[in-house]
Design a protein around this motif. Structure first.
Motif, PDB file in Angstrom:
ATOM      1  N   ALA A  35      45.826  61.805  15.648  1.00 49.82           N
ATOM      2  CA  ALA A  35      47.284  61.903  15.695  1.00 49.82           C
ATOM      3  C   ALA A  35      47.870  61.978  14.294  1.00 49.82           C
ATOM      4  N   TRP A  36      49.014  62.630  14.206  1.00 53.78           N
ATOM      5  CA  TRP A  36      49.824  62.632  12.988  1.00 53.78           C
ATOM      6  C   TRP A  36      51.065  61.776  13.233  1.00 53.78           C
ATOM      7  N   TYR A  37      51.356  60.913  12.302  1.00 57.07           N
ATOM      8  CA  TYR A  37      52.557  60.094  12.319  1.00 57.07           C
ATOM      9  C   TYR A  37      53.341  60.381  11.042  1.00 57.07           C
ATOM     10  N   ARG A  38      54.578  59.930  11.040  1.00 58.96           N
ATOM     11  CA  ARG A  38      55.354  60.006   9.810  1.00 58.96           C
ATOM     12  C   ARG A  38      56.264  58.792   9.708  1.00 58.96           C
ATOM     13  N   GLN A  39      56.621  58.484   8.483  1.00 61.65           N
ATOM     14  CA  GLN A  39      57.537  57.361   8.245  1.00 61.65           C
ATOM     15  C   GLN A  39      58.501  57.752   7.142  1.00 61.65           C
ATOM     16  N   ALA A  40      59.762  57.796   7.504  1.00 61.50           N
ATOM     17  CA  ALA A  40      60.815  58.081   6.539  1.00 61.50           C
ATOM     18  C   ALA A  40      61.317  56.773   5.943  1.00 61.50           C
ATOM     19  N   PRO A  41      61.912  56.802   4.763  1.00 58.90           N
ATOM     20  CA  PRO A  41      62.410  55.578   4.144  1.00 58.90           C
ATOM     21  C   PRO A  41      63.365  54.829   5.066  1.00 58.90           C
ATOM     22  N   GLY A  42      63.106  53.554   5.232  1.00 62.32           N
ATOM     23  CA  GLY A  42      63.980  52.725   6.046  1.00 62.32           C
ATOM     24  C   GLY A  42      63.817  52.889   7.539  1.00 62.32           C
ATOM     25  N   LYS A  43      62.842  53.685   7.956  1.00 70.12           N
ATOM     26  CA  LYS A  43      62.636  53.929   9.384  1.00 70.12           C
ATOM     27  C   LYS A  43      61.233  53.510   9.793  1.00 70.12           C
ATOM     28  N   GLN A  44      61.061  53.340  11.104  1.00 70.94           N
ATOM     29  CA  GLN A  44      59.751  52.991  11.619  1.00 70.94           C
ATOM     30  C   GLN A  44      58.834  54.219  11.638  1.00 70.94           C
ATOM     31  N   ARG A  45      57.561  53.951  11.596  1.00 69.47           N
ATOM     32  CA  ARG A  45      56.583  55.028  11.712  1.00 69.47           C
ATOM     33  C   ARG A  45      56.668  55.613  13.125  1.00 69.47           C
ATOM     34  N   GLU A  46      56.636  56.932  13.224  1.00 70.46           N
ATOM     35  CA  GLU A  46      56.769  57.572  14.513  1.00 70.46           C
ATOM     36  C   GLU A  46      55.712  58.637  14.721  1.00 70.46           C
ATOM     37  N   LEU A  47      55.331  58.815  15.980  1.00 67.50           N
ATOM     38  CA  LEU A  47      54.337  59.820  16.328  1.00 67.50           C
ATOM     39  C   LEU A  47      54.937  61.214  16.190  1.00 67.50           C
ATOM     40  N   VAL A  48      54.175  62.105  15.572  1.00 68.85           N
ATOM     41  CA  VAL A  48      54.596  63.487  15.424  1.00 68.85           C
ATOM     42  C   VAL A  48      53.840  64.380  16.397  1.00 68.85           C
ATOM     43  N   ALA A  49      52.523  64.258  16.411  1.00 69.09           N
ATOM     44  CA  ALA A  49      51.699  65.110  17.271  1.00 69.09           C
ATOM     45  C   ALA A  49      50.330  64.474  17.423  1.00 69.09           C
ATOM     46  N   SER A  50      49.645  64.841  18.506  1.00 64.75           N
ATOM     47  CA  SER A  50      48.293  64.347  18.716  1.00 64.75           C
ATOM     48  C   SER A  50      47.466  65.411  19.431  1.00 64.75           C
ATOM     49  N   MET A  51      46.159  65.245  19.310  1.00 67.02           N
ATOM     50  CA  MET A  51      45.236  66.161  19.982  1.00 67.02           C
ATOM     51  C   MET A  51      44.035  65.378  20.476  1.00 67.02           C
ATOM     52  N   THR A  52      43.671  65.605  21.734  1.00 66.37           N
ATOM     53  CA  THR A  52      42.519  64.934  22.314  1.00 66.37           C
ATOM     54  C   THR A  52      41.248  65.717  21.992  1.00 66.37           C
ATOM     55  N   PRO A  53      40.090  65.115  22.250  1.00 67.78           N
ATOM     56  CA  PRO A  53      38.845  65.857  22.024  1.00 67.78           C
ATOM     57  C   PRO A  53      38.788  67.156  22.844  1.00 67.78           C
ATOM     58  N   ALA A  54      39.441  67.160  24.004  1.00 67.18           N
ATOM     59  CA  ALA A  54      39.442  68.362  24.842  1.00 67.18           C
ATOM     60  C   ALA A  54      40.409  69.425  24.343  1.00 67.18           C
ATOM     61  N   GLY A  55      41.219  69.057  23.363  1.00 69.71           N
ATOM     62  CA  GLY A  55      42.163  70.019  22.816  1.00 69.71           C
ATOM     63  C   GLY A  55      43.560  69.929  23.375  1.00 69.71           C
ATOM     64  N   ASP A  56      43.809  68.949  24.233  1.00 69.28           N
ATOM     65  CA  ASP A  56      45.162  68.762  24.751  1.00 69.28           C
ATOM     66  C   ASP A  56      46.063  68.225  23.641  1.00 69.28           C
ATOM     67  N   THR A  57      47.245  68.774  23.572  1.00 64.78           N
ATOM     68  CA  THR A  57      48.166  68.389  22.501  1.00 64.78           C
ATOM     69  C   THR A  57      49.423  67.742  23.050  1.00 64.78           C
ATOM     70  N   ASN A  58      50.029  66.950  22.206  1.00 63.85           N
ATOM     71  CA  ASN A  58      51.278  66.276  22.543  1.00 63.85           C
ATOM     72  C   ASN A  58      52.148  66.289  21.295  1.00 63.85           C
ATOM     73  N   TYR A  59      53.439  66.588  21.493  1.00 64.65           N
ATOM     74  CA  TYR A  59      54.366  66.673  20.361  1.00 64.65           C
ATOM     75  C   TYR A  59      55.607  65.841  20.622  1.00 64.65           C
ATOM     76  N   ALA A  60      56.125  65.267  19.551  1.00 69.55           N
ATOM     77  CA  ALA A  60      57.427  64.632  19.635  1.00 69.55           C
ATOM     78  C   ALA A  60      58.480  65.712  19.848  1.00 69.55           C
ATOM     79  N   ASP A  61      59.529  65.353  20.562  1.00 75.56           N
ATOM     80  CA  ASP A  61      60.567  66.342  20.862  1.00 75.56           C
ATOM     81  C   ASP A  61      61.158  66.955  19.599  1.00 75.56           C
ATOM     82  N   PHE A  62      61.240  66.171  18.544  1.00 71.03           N
ATOM     83  CA  PHE A  62      61.927  66.651  17.351  1.00 71.03           C
ATOM     84  C   PHE A  62      61.112  67.676  16.560  1.00 71.03           C
ATOM     85  N   VAL A  63      59.852  67.916  16.947  1.00 73.23           N
ATOM     86  CA  VAL A  63      59.045  68.924  16.250  1.00 73.23           C
ATOM     87  C   VAL A  63      58.569  70.050  17.159  1.00 73.23           C
TER      88      VAL A  63
END
Length: 113
Positions: A35-63
């Motif tokens: 998974a990729w996460y990001r953390q902006a100054p003053g904000k909590q770390r948030e999930l950006v995207a992920s990929m399973t071993p099978a290749g299934d992907t998941n994205y945050a709405d904002f990306v």
């Protein structure tokens, strides 16, 4: 000790693109979901995207439609292609392997004119 290493961050103008990369000092630890996460100054770390071993992907709405997670054929390096970057995307981006609770040191992405 296993380390995750991100690279590819930098300064880019709004509307620009960057591609982040993540690999591990021991590639056996890259076999699970990543998974990729990001953390902006003053904000909590948030999930950006992920990929399973099978290749299934998941994205945050904002990306959705702008970012894409991918990997090489050997599943040893993961990428985050970021297009149409906005100032709100400015953050430190981390890769994460949940199975082993591994985190990279992060790479700074700054979107500014």
């Amino acid at each position: 000790q296993v380390r995750l290493v991100e690279s590819g961050g930098g300064l880019v103008q709004p509307g620009g693109s960057l591609r982040l990369s993540c690999t591990a000092s021991s590639t056996a630890y890259m076999a699970g979901t990543m998974a990729w996460y990001r953390q902006a100054p003053g904000k909590q770390r948030e999930l950006v995207a992920s990929m399973t071993p099978a290749g299934d992907t998941n994205y945050a709405d904002f990306v959705k439609g702008r970012f894409a997670i991918s990997r090489n054929r050997a599943h040893t390096t993961y990428y985050l292609q970021m297009n149409s970057l906005e100032p709100e995307d400015t953050a430190v981006y981390y890769c994460h392997v949940p199975r082993f609770d591994l985190w990279g040191q992060g790479t700074q992405v700054t979107v500014s004119s």
